[in-house]
Design an enzyme around this catalytic site. Structure first.
Site, PDB file in Angstrom:
ATOM      1  N   SER A  82      -6.697  33.026  34.808  1.00 22.31           N
ATOM      2  CA  SER A  82      -7.920  32.339  34.360  1.00 22.31           C
ATOM      3  C   SER A  82      -8.578  33.227  33.327  1.00 22.31           C
ATOM      4  CB  SER A  82      -8.885  32.153  35.538  1.00 22.31           C
ATOM      5  OG  SER A  82     -10.192  31.884  35.068  1.00 22.31           O
TER       6      SER A  82
ATOM      7  N   LYS B 248      -7.643  37.304  39.116  1.00 20.80           N
ATOM      8  CA  LYS B 248      -7.028  36.701  37.926  1.00 20.80           C
ATOM      9  C   LYS B 248      -6.578  37.768  36.923  1.00 20.80           C
ATOM     10  CE  LYS B 248      -7.075  32.366  39.052  1.00 20.80           C
ATOM     11  NZ  LYS B 248      -5.783  31.807  39.534  1.00 20.80           N
TER      12      LYS B 248
ATOM     13  N   ASP C 154       1.937  27.749  52.693  1.00 24.26           N
ATOM     14  CA  ASP C 154       0.808  28.648  52.476  1.00 24.26           C
ATOM     15  C   ASP C 154       1.366  29.804  51.646  1.00 24.26           C
ATOM     16  OD1 ASP C 154      -1.119  30.593  52.512  1.00 24.26           O
ATOM     17  OD2 ASP C 154      -1.531  30.440  54.655  1.00 24.26           O
TER      18      ASP C 154
ATOM     19  N   LEU D 140      -4.728  20.997  38.546  1.00 21.78           N
ATOM     20  CA  LEU D 140      -3.803  21.478  37.512  1.00 21.78           C
ATOM     21  C   LEU D 140      -2.356  21.421  37.975  1.00 21.78           C
ATOM     22  CD1 LEU D 140      -5.700  24.560  36.006  1.00 21.78           C
ATOM     23  CD2 LEU D 140      -5.807  22.159  35.377  1.00 21.78           C
TER      24      LEU D 140
ATOM     25  N   TYR E 106     -12.660  36.649  42.350  1.00 19.85           N
ATOM     26  CA  TYR E 106     -11.787  35.774  41.553  1.00 19.85           C
ATOM     27  C   TYR E 106     -11.397  36.456  40.224  1.00 19.85           C
ATOM     28  CZ  TYR E 106     -10.440  31.283  39.327  1.00 19.85           C
ATOM     29  OH  TYR E 106      -9.778  30.256  38.694  1.00 19.85           O
TER      30      TYR E 106
HETATM   31  N1  NAD Z   1      -9.942  24.124  36.985  1.00 20.23           N
HETATM   32  C1  NAD Z   1     -10.185  25.135  36.167  1.00 20.23           C
HETATM   33  O1  NAD Z   1     -11.049  25.066  35.299  1.00 20.23           O
HETATM   34  C2  NAD Z   1      -9.375  26.411  36.260  1.00 20.23           C
HETATM   35  C3  NAD Z   1      -9.633  27.401  35.301  1.00 20.23           C
HETATM   36  C4  NAD Z   1      -8.892  28.567  35.340  1.00 20.23           C
HETATM   37  C5  NAD Z   1      -7.930  28.747  36.313  1.00 20.23           C
HETATM   38  N2  NAD Z   1      -7.727  27.796  37.256  1.00 20.23           N
HETATM   39  C6  NAD Z   1      -6.695  28.052  38.265  1.00 20.23           C
HETATM   40  O2  NAD Z   1      -5.773  26.993  38.285  1.00 20.23           O
HETATM   41  C7  NAD Z   1      -5.233  26.838  39.595  1.00 20.23           C
HETATM   42  C8  NAD Z   1      -5.431  25.406  40.057  1.00 20.23           C
HETATM   43  O3  NAD Z   1      -6.827  25.112  40.049  1.00 20.23           O
HETATM   44  P1  NAD Z   1      -7.398  23.636  40.260  1.00 20.23           P
HETATM   45  O4  NAD Z   1      -8.631  23.553  39.449  1.00 20.23           O
HETATM   46  O5  NAD Z   1      -6.334  22.643  40.091  1.00 20.23           O
HETATM   47  O6  NAD Z   1      -7.844  23.759  41.804  1.00 20.23           O
HETATM   48  P2  NAD Z   1      -7.881  22.675  42.965  1.00 20.23           P
HETATM   49  O7  NAD Z   1      -8.821  23.228  43.981  1.00 20.23           O
HETATM   50  O8  NAD Z   1      -8.112  21.303  42.430  1.00 20.23           O
HETATM   51  O9  NAD Z   1      -6.372  22.722  43.550  1.00 20.23           O
HETATM   52  C9  NAD Z   1      -5.870  23.869  44.176  1.00 20.23           C
HETATM   53  C10 NAD Z   1      -4.719  23.465  45.097  1.00 20.23           C
HETATM   54  O10 NAD Z   1      -4.206  24.676  45.699  1.00 20.23           O
HETATM   55  C11 NAD Z   1      -3.973  24.428  47.074  1.00 20.23           C
HETATM   56  N3  NAD Z   1      -4.041  25.687  47.823  1.00 20.23           N
HETATM   57  C12 NAD Z   1      -5.122  26.470  48.049  1.00 20.23           C
HETATM   58  N4  NAD Z   1      -4.777  27.536  48.788  1.00 20.23           N
HETATM   59  C13 NAD Z   1      -3.432  27.445  49.018  1.00 20.23           C
HETATM   60  C14 NAD Z   1      -2.494  28.258  49.704  1.00 20.23           C
HETATM   61  N5  NAD Z   1      -2.861  29.373  50.339  1.00 20.23           N
HETATM   62  N6  NAD Z   1      -1.192  27.869  49.727  1.00 20.23           N
HETATM   63  C15 NAD Z   1      -0.809  26.720  49.114  1.00 20.23           C
HETATM   64  N7  NAD Z   1      -1.660  25.907  48.448  1.00 20.23           N
HETATM   65  C16 NAD Z   1      -2.960  26.273  48.411  1.00 20.23           C
HETATM   66  C17 NAD Z   1      -5.080  23.448  47.477  1.00 20.23           C
HETATM   67  O11 NAD Z   1      -4.747  22.754  48.680  1.00 20.23           O
HETATM   68  C18 NAD Z   1      -5.138  22.554  46.241  1.00 20.23           C
HETATM   69  O12 NAD Z   1      -4.252  21.451  46.346  1.00 20.23           O
HETATM   70  C19 NAD Z   1      -5.943  27.879  40.462  1.00 20.23           C
HETATM   71  O13 NAD Z   1      -5.159  29.048  40.560  1.00 20.23           O
HETATM   72  C20 NAD Z   1      -7.203  28.161  39.685  1.00 20.23           C
HETATM   73  O14 NAD Z   1      -7.750  29.427  39.992  1.00 20.23           O
HETATM   74  C21 NAD Z   1      -8.428  26.615  37.250  1.00 20.23           C
END
Ligand code: NAD
Length: 242
Positions: free
Chosen positions: A137, A154, A58, A18, A150
């Site tokens: 989320s 959220k 981080d 995302l 989680y």
């Molecule tokens: N994919 C979904 O369906 C969904 C749904 C609801 C919410 N979300 C939220 O959207 C956000 C992105 O999700 P995504 O699906 O793209 O996940 P993803 O796992 O594809 O990407 C997450 C990114 O965050 C980075 N990351 C993790 N911990 C970190 C830290 N401590 N410091 C810096 N970077 C860090 C990772 O390296 C990765 O590049 C998250 O907060 C997730 O909870 C996703």
């Protein structure tokens, strides 16, 4: 495609999923974007492709977050948009979840978003404008089985968003949250097929969302199109749990 012309944005967790889709959309609309991620190699690779900047960050590191914001301002002269998007999962039922699983997830989402909001808010308050977007989320609204950590994180991000929105509104800084449902990224593709299918069955639009469909909502919140919106939570779920 000029909704963010001249604006400067930081996207945490911007190396994939995302965050990357949001960065792509922001660049396409004229923004300078800093991709901040634990995974520097991937962030640099994507930044080069997009014509953006990248750094290792981080989000749970207080000094690192300050450095990210300071470096962005030094490099681009401002910070207009902060997207607190970095996230992780450590899914287990409570019978198996450890305190570390719980704390780590709260740390990245709630504390990380708080550090990002505080650091960006300080700069934006001085500028007299800015938009902060926090990636919550739908789990924070309804609670998911196997995700007590989680879901708590959220939901916590929603409280953080609303409280920060009240503190910063008088300075022209808006703070809003997005609650995506099931979106196709590495995070959700790691789910067992059975879990994916049961989630899909709950979605009135009968399909998962694409990252670009979350990115366009982030674009709306980042731009002046949403100039009278603060403290809101936008559900991007295809109607799930409406
Ligand atoms: N994919 C979904 O369906 C969904 C749904 C609801 C919410 N979300 C939220 O959207 C956000 C992105 O999700 P995504 O699906 O793209 O996940 P993803 O796992 O594809 O990407 C997450 C990114 O965050 C980075 N990351 C993790 N911990 C970190 C830290 N401590 N410091 C810096 N970077 C860090 C990772 O390296 C990765 O590049 C998250 O907060 C997730 O909870 C996703």
């Amino acid at each position: 495609m000029t909704l963010l012309k001249g604006r400067v944005a930081v996207v945490t967790g911007g190396a994939q999923g995302l965050g990357l889709a949001i960065a792509e959309t922001f660049v396409a609309h004229g923004a300078e974007v800093m991709l901040a991620d634990l995974n520097l190699e991937a962030a640099e690779h994507e930044a080069q492709r997009l014509g953006a900047a990248a750094c290792r960050c981080d989000v749970t590191d207080e000094d690192g977050m300050s450095a990210l914001v300071d470096d962005t301002v030094r490099r681009f002269g401002a910070l207009d948009i902060m997207v607190n998007n970095a996230g992780i999962t450590r899914d287990k039922t409570m019978r198996k979840m450890t305190s570390e699983d719980f704390r780590t997830v709260l740390d990245v989402h709630v504390y990380g978003a708080w550090l990002g909001t505080r650091a960006a808010g300080a700069v934006m308050r001085e500028q007299g404008r800015g938009s902060i977007i926090t990636m919550s989320s739908i789990a924070g609204k309804v609670g998911n089985f196997g995700q007590t950590n989680y879901s708590a994180a959220k939901a916590g991000m929603v409280g953080l968003t609303k409280a920060a929105a009240k503190e910063l509104a008088g300075s022209g800084v808006r703070v809003n949250a997005i609650q995506p449902g099931l979106i196709r990224t590495a995070m959700t593709e790691a789910m067992p097929q059975r879990a994916w299918d049961s989630k899909l069955a709950e979605i009135p639009m009968n399909r998962a969302g694409e990252p670009s469909e979350v990115a366009s909502v982030a674009l709306f919140l980042a731009s002046d199109m949403s100039s009278y919106l603060t403290g809101t939570v936008m559900e991007v779920t295809g109607g799930r749990y409406m």
